[in-house]
Design an enzyme around this catalytic site. Structure first.
Site, short mmCIF file in Angstrom:
data_model
loop_
_atom_site.label_atom_id
_atom_site.label_comp_id
_atom_site.label_asym_id
_atom_site.label_seq_id
_atom_site.Cartn_x
_atom_site.Cartn_y
_atom_site.Cartn_z
NE ARG A 1 -1.14 8.41 -1.24
CZ ARG A 1 -0.91 7.28 -0.57
NH1 ARG A 1 -1.68 6.21 -0.74
NH2 ARG A 1 0.11 7.21 0.26
CB ALA B 1 4.43 5.97 3.72
CD GLU C 1 1.69 0.39 -3.06
OE1 GLU C 1 1.38 0.82 -1.94
OE2 GLU C 1 2.78 -0.13 -3.31
#
Lengths: 180, 180
Positions: free
Chosen positions: A63, A75, A139
């Site tokens: 993150r 999520a 990602e």
């Protein structure tokens, strides 16, 4: 008590791919003015995926906001014209490769109402089948499976640092206790 | 796996009283570039205030971000040079008028790590004495007391919409069960 804050002026500062920022000048109940910095977010879903042998499927990712890895439930952001449940099915497959036969709505909550309208819709995913993960281009995700009891220990030791994941683990614990 | 996202460029968009916004251009592990929108926040505390007759002290306030009232645990932004525990003592008095003789650290978590570094430090406040509330000029707050059992019901019915408050209620329930 009348709490409302009437918008007297609204200034758009930024429009981005995940968030927008605007500054509202508001009139308080006592007629004084104040400013509110508001981060607009389209909303997100969080998924509690439980395998047939009662393991939770979590994802580990970097993150940038906090410059560290976090272990979280799968999520993702709700896309335009998407229902939260569709997002839940899509994100679960994309991030973990698991296809859920059953996706149940659990609840919804605001993550940071002091400055953002972001709402997370939480779903319980069961009857999982293994498919092919397909993360977004930007990602980088690792899938990890845990027993609920392990995760409860990790919450107690402060090792789970993400709010929606703490909520998800508490719910999963309750659900397991109900089944017992 | 090497997850890190190296900052190649960082653009400051806005500096405000609660949040800042910056856009980082990052290099992903596969050497591709992407953008990260990051909302900087100084961090906050949330307080679980439990009275001698086992009631939780909550606050109801209007949240401009979502244009509605929310029932939340007392909470507030960490000011410059303040330790989280000091913030907890200060915010509890300001928002509720209760002075805690005991303030115990429970845990800490990120509220929205997908786009913000906001971290909430959670404290348990006990041995409460009634003093004088002193909300900030732009805060309009109502104090409400609830039994834990009532709050658990409210969580189950989806009436608690704030993530840190859901976490706080789950913790309070666990603590009560341990005492029993």
């Amino acid at each position: 008590m009348d709490f409302e804050e009437k918008t007297m002026k609204s200034e758009r500062i930024y429009e981005g791919k995940v968030v927008n920022l605007r500054i509202d000048t508001v009139e308080l109940p006592d007629k004084k003015y104040s400013k509110r910095e508001i981060v607009e977010h389209p909303g997100a879903v969080g998924i509690i995926p439980v395998t047939s042998d009662n393991k939770l499927v979590l994802v580990r990712q970097f993150r940038k906001s906090i410059e560290r890895q976090l272990l979280e439930i799968p999520a993702g952001k709700i896309e335009i014209n998407e229902e939260p449940k569709e997002t839940a099915y899509r994100e679960l497959i994309e991030e973990t490769g698991f296809i859920a036969q059953k996706m149940e709505y659990i609840n919804e909550f605001y993550t940071s109402p002091g400055f953002s309208n972001e709402k997370v819709y939480l779903f319980l995913a069961t009857e999982l089948e293994k498919g092919e993960a397909n993360p977004k281009d930007d990602e980088c995700i690792e899938v990890e499976l845990y027993d609920i009891s392990q995760l409860i220990e990790m919450v107690n030791r402060g090792e789970i640092k993400d709010s929606k994941t703490i909520i998800a683990i508490f719910y999963a614990e309750k659900l397991m206790n109900e089944i017992k």
